[in-house]
Design a protein around this motif. Structure first.
Motif, PDB file in Angstrom:
ATOM      1  N   LEU A 426      36.692  56.418  52.434  1.00 11.63           N
ATOM      2  CA  LEU A 426      35.280  56.401  52.788  1.00 11.63           C
ATOM      3  C   LEU A 426      34.666  55.015  52.675  1.00 11.63           C
ATOM      4  O   LEU A 426      33.680  54.712  53.362  1.00 11.63           O
ATOM      5  CB  LEU A 426      34.516  57.388  51.906  1.00 11.63           C
ATOM      6  N   ALA A 427      35.234  54.171  51.825  1.00 11.85           N
ATOM      7  CA  ALA A 427      34.699  52.821  51.693  1.00 11.85           C
ATOM      8  C   ALA A 427      34.982  52.001  52.950  1.00 11.85           C
ATOM      9  O   ALA A 427      34.109  51.289  53.453  1.00 11.85           O
ATOM     10  CB  ALA A 427      35.297  52.137  50.469  1.00 11.85           C
ATOM     11  N   ALA A 428      36.189  52.115  53.483  1.00 11.30           N
ATOM     12  CA  ALA A 428      36.562  51.347  54.672  1.00 11.30           C
ATOM     13  C   ALA A 428      36.207  52.065  55.965  1.00 11.30           C
ATOM     14  O   ALA A 428      36.073  51.424  57.015  1.00 11.30           O
ATOM     15  CB  ALA A 428      38.064  51.059  54.642  1.00 11.30           C
ATOM     16  N   ASP A 429      36.058  53.385  55.908  1.00 10.85           N
ATOM     17  CA  ASP A 429      35.882  54.201  57.111  1.00 10.85           C
ATOM     18  C   ASP A 429      34.813  55.265  56.861  1.00 10.85           C
ATOM     19  O   ASP A 429      35.108  56.461  56.801  1.00 10.85           O
ATOM     20  CB  ASP A 429      37.229  54.843  57.473  1.00 10.85           C
ATOM     21  N   PRO A 430      33.543  54.865  56.706  1.00 11.30           N
ATOM     22  CA  PRO A 430      32.502  55.842  56.348  1.00 11.30           C
ATOM     23  C   PRO A 430      32.270  56.912  57.399  1.00 11.30           C
ATOM     24  O   PRO A 430      31.750  57.986  57.070  1.00 11.30           O
ATOM     25  CB  PRO A 430      31.257  54.971  56.155  1.00 11.30           C
ATOM     26  N   CYS A 431      32.631  56.663  58.653  1.00 10.40           N
ATOM     27  CA  CYS A 431      32.462  57.671  59.706  1.00 10.40           C
ATOM     28  C   CYS A 431      33.703  58.538  59.889  1.00 10.40           C
ATOM     29  O   CYS A 431      33.767  59.348  60.819  1.00 10.40           O
ATOM     30  CB  CYS A 431      32.087  57.003  61.023  1.00 10.40           C
ATOM     31  N   GLU A 432      34.694  58.360  59.022  1.00  7.43           N
ATOM     32  CA  GLU A 432      35.888  59.214  58.986  1.00  7.43           C
ATOM     33  C   GLU A 432      36.565  59.301  60.358  1.00  7.43           C
ATOM     34  O   GLU A 432      36.858  60.383  60.868  1.00  7.43           O
ATOM     35  CB  GLU A 432      35.516  60.609  58.466  1.00  7.43           C
TER      36      GLU A 432
END
Length: 471
Positions: A426-432
């Motif tokens: 979630l830190a690197a890819d908050p939009c999943e």
């Protein structure tokens, strides 16, 4: 005053996702009141709806228990009168209690119970099934913003709300705030907006539309939407189904619908302004703690999905703000990054009232709200316990997940076993947008989170048949 404890007002909205706020950076919505409330209080940046559906959220909030403790399904559940309610716990602490708005813990309707929404709205909820509230201005549910009826205390016949439901319910909450009381007061205001069908006053929709085109999140894919909730078909008003609508018309309907969703939130924000003004000038000489939250989010086309009930952040992530008329009660300018869940609400609200919630499983965050440290535990459970409606997604299999500060891991399956399904950084890819569940480089993280999820299920008494990697 002999008892100087503050009044407590809880504003619960329906289907508002965590990021749909001005201070969270949503370019489509203007929420100046909630933005000021956030700056002047505490923001929970990782509040999660443990089971992101209306009924199980309300069950957990009202009892302090996980939905899996009673096998509460996504819809069609009647809470037992044997349950000890949040209202009763706050009453025991010496508070006068009130409830205004949607209850959604009694009637069975639709494919579950045969009632229509209109019938469910106009049938009273027995006092035995809504214990703990001295002042009752409630209804089961309606999902119609211009035809809502409420029951006043033990009345057998309902009273029709005039005008737009959100405005009318907030007005009832302001009446409660203005009523003289010797004891401290505790109020829950539960409005249906911005739950579908998306419907807002035309002026509010026009104000959103005038600012320009709707800007979707990076993970929104309207063309990929293959399943539309029933409310979307009804919005067409001509008997068609959304799947049969040409792509250009579908895009226009989606844009208009999401602009209306934003308008519904802006109407809530304006009413929050009036409510905060009322608590600042209330006649009882008490300070007031106000909490604002939602029961679950709205996918809004993210991942090609609409509605709720999914493990994605747009579905499980909800706003949770705390603010007080006296900054000493809720010190301003703070943000909590630790994930918290629905099961934490009962002990937190009873803690704010000076009472005691259930011994388990949630955490009392009232000390944090008052200026204390964040909880050390950095993980919460996510779950979908059961779906009783045939043909609905997750009717034949369900899911469980663990959400930490920076990661999310989800498994899916049934009594025959489960399989790893989602892993997101979630830190690197908050939009999943990058599912790492099968990525070899992330196998150690997946294994660790799987073990942590299995331990969390054991600790919370969930017999979901999770298996460890390798059998």
């Amino acid at each position: 005053m002999a008892d100087a404890r503050p009044d407590i007002v809880v504003v619960l909205v329906d289907q508002m996702r965590r990021d749909a706020l001005g201070f969270c950076g949503d370019p489509n919505v203007r929420t100046p009141v909630l933005d000021r409330m956030a700056r002047g209080g505490l923001v929970f940046d990782a509040m999660c709806s443990t089971f992101p559906c209306c009924v199980p959220f309300r069950f957990s909030m009202m009892t302090g228990q996980y939905a899996h403790s009673r096998m509460v399904p996504a819809l069609g559940y009647r809470m037992s009168p044997a349950e000890r309610t949040l209202g009763e716990a706050v009453q025991a602490a010496g508070y006068r209690t009130g409830y205004v708005g949607k209850w959604h813990l009694h009637s069975l309707y639709g494919t579950v119970g045969g009632q229509s929404l209109a019938q469910a709205n106009r049938r009273p909820i027995p006092a035995s099934h809504r214990r703990g509230f001295d002042h009752w201005r409630g209804f089961e549910l309606r999902n119609d913003y211009h035809d809502t009826w409420i029951f006043e205390d033990d009345a057998s016949q309902p009273v029709r709300l005039e005008g737009y439901q959100t405005d009318a319910l907030f007005a009832l909450a302001r009446d409660w705030v203005a009523a003289p009381r010797d004891d401290p007061g505790f109020l829950i205001l539960s409005v249906e907006a911005p739950h579908p069908p998306f419907d807002a006053p035309e002026a509010a929709v026009a104000a959103v539309a005038a600012r320009g085109p709707y800007a979707p999140r990076p993970n929104v894919d309207v063309a990929a939407i293959s399943a539309f909730p029933p409310e979307w078909h009804r919005m067409l008003g001509d008997g068609r189904r959304m799947e049969d609508v040409p792509p250009e018309e579908r895009d226009a309907i989606f844009t208009r619908s999401m602009q209306t969703y934003c308008a519904m939130i802006e109407v809530i924000d304006a009413n929050m302004g009036a409510l905060l003004s009322a608590v600042k000038s209330q006649p009882n000489g008490r300070e007031t703690v106000v909490l604002f939250l939602s029961d679950h989010g709205e996918l809004g086309g993210s991942h090609g999905l609409l509605g709720k009930a999914e493990p994605y952040e747009e579905s499980v992530g909800v706003p949770f703000l705390a603010w007080a008329t006296d900054p000493a009660l809720v010190p301003p300018g703070r943000r909590c990054g630790a994930p918290v869940g629905t099961e934490d609400l009962f002990p937190t609200l009873t803690g704010l009232a000076g009472g005691h919630g259930p011994a388990a499983p949630g955490r009392d965050l009232s000390g944090l709200i008052a200026g204390g440290a964040e909880p050390e535990d950095d993980a919460v459970l996510l779950e979908f316990t059961a779906e009783v409606r045939p043909g609905r997604r997750y009717h034949d299999q369900t899911w469980r997940g663990i959400r930490t500060r920076h990661s999310k891991y989800v498994v899916i399956g049934n009594d025959d076993g489960v399989r790893p399904w989602m892993l997101f950084d979630l830190a690197a890819d908050p939009c999943e947008q990058r599912n790492l569940v099968d990525a070899p480089a992330h196998a150690p993280a997946r294994r660790d989170l799987h073990h942590r999820l299995a331990a969390l299920l054991r600790r919370t008494g969930d017999d979901f048949p999770i298996t460890l990697p390798g059998g």
